[in-house]
Design a protein around this motif. Structure first.
Motif, PDB file in Angstrom:
ATOM      1  N   GLY A  13       0.873  -1.133   0.034  1.00  0.00           N
ATOM      2  CA  GLY A  13      -0.045   0.017   0.002  1.00  0.00           C
ATOM      3  C   GLY A  13       0.728   1.212   0.091  1.00  0.00           C
ATOM      4  N   VAL A  14       2.087   1.185  -0.616  1.00  0.00           N
ATOM      5  CA  VAL A  14       2.969   2.358  -0.716  1.00  0.00           C
ATOM      6  C   VAL A  14       3.046   2.767  -2.188  1.00  0.00           C
ATOM      7  CG1 VAL A  14       4.010   2.006   1.446  1.00  0.00           C
ATOM      8  CG2 VAL A  14       5.002   1.041  -0.754  1.00  0.00           C
ATOM      9  N   SER A  15       3.507   4.075  -2.478  1.00  0.00           N
ATOM     10  CA  SER A  15       3.831   4.308  -3.837  1.00  0.00           C
ATOM     11  C   SER A  15       4.640   3.444  -4.766  1.00  0.00           C
ATOM     12  CB  SER A  15       4.145   5.890  -3.950  1.00  0.00           C
ATOM     13  OG  SER A  15       5.589   5.651  -3.804  1.00  0.00           O
ATOM     14  N   PRO A  16       4.377   3.218  -5.957  1.00  0.00           N
ATOM     15  CA  PRO A  16       5.274   2.543  -6.808  1.00  0.00           C
ATOM     16  C   PRO A  16       6.686   3.042  -6.876  1.00  0.00           C
ATOM     17  CG  PRO A  16       3.378   3.010  -7.938  1.00  0.00           C
ATOM     18  CD  PRO A  16       3.388   3.793  -6.857  1.00  0.00           C
ATOM     19  N   ALA A  17       7.053   4.322  -6.442  1.00  0.00           N
ATOM     20  CA  ALA A  17       8.367   4.971  -6.562  1.00  0.00           C
ATOM     21  C   ALA A  17       8.982   4.585  -5.081  1.00  0.00           C
ATOM     22  CB  ALA A  17       8.082   6.506  -6.389  1.00  0.00           C
TER      23      ALA A  17
END
Length: 144
Positions: free
Chosen positions: A46-50
């Motif tokens: 649930g974190v950004s792809p970056a």
């Protein structure tokens, strides 16, 4: 110049620089559960792809994960991430944190770590190289 026997000389300090972030530990946790593809890490964490990209690259650079090529029929070749030897050696640490969290950090988890051969729950402990179980009251930490 670093002071001899200062924090820079501590193996815990050096290890925490590599795996000490929350997201890094969660990436490693997911790798132990069989997650290996970028999109699956992103969905599970649930974190950004970056952020996932940065953590995967750092863990590959540290030798915790390695990239492996895979190709789905009709698709281009892509990379997946699997635990390397150093990553596999983190198993008792990851399992120890998991067990400690279940006992002392509240909440419950539907996951359990089981011995595949017999179905019993796996417990992390300390053992000396002579094969003896070691309690905290028997532990002697000293400078070499």
């Amino acid at each position: 110049m670093a002071e001899e026997n200062g924090p820079e000389d501590c193996p815990i300090e050096r290890a925490m620089r590599i795996i000490g972030s929350r997201t890094s530990m969660l990436v490693i946790r997911e790798a132990f559960t069989g997650v290996s593809r970028f999109d699956d890490f992103t969905a599970a964490l649930g974190v950004s792809p970056a952020t996932v990209t940065a953590k995967l690259n750092a863990l590959v650079d540290a030798g915790i994960l390695k990239r492996q090529a895979y190709r789905e029929p009709g698709s281009r070749t892509r990379q997946e991430y699997v635990l390397d030897e150093a990553g596999l050696e983190l198993a008792p640490i990851v399992l120890g944190l998991y067990q400690w969290g279940r006992r002392h950090a509240g909440g419950r988890s539907p996951r359990r770590a089981l011995h595949e051969a017999c179905g019993e729950e796996v417990d992390v402990g300390m053992r000396c190289s002579g094969g003896h179980d070691v309690g905290c009251d028997e532990l002697d930490i000293r400078k070499a």
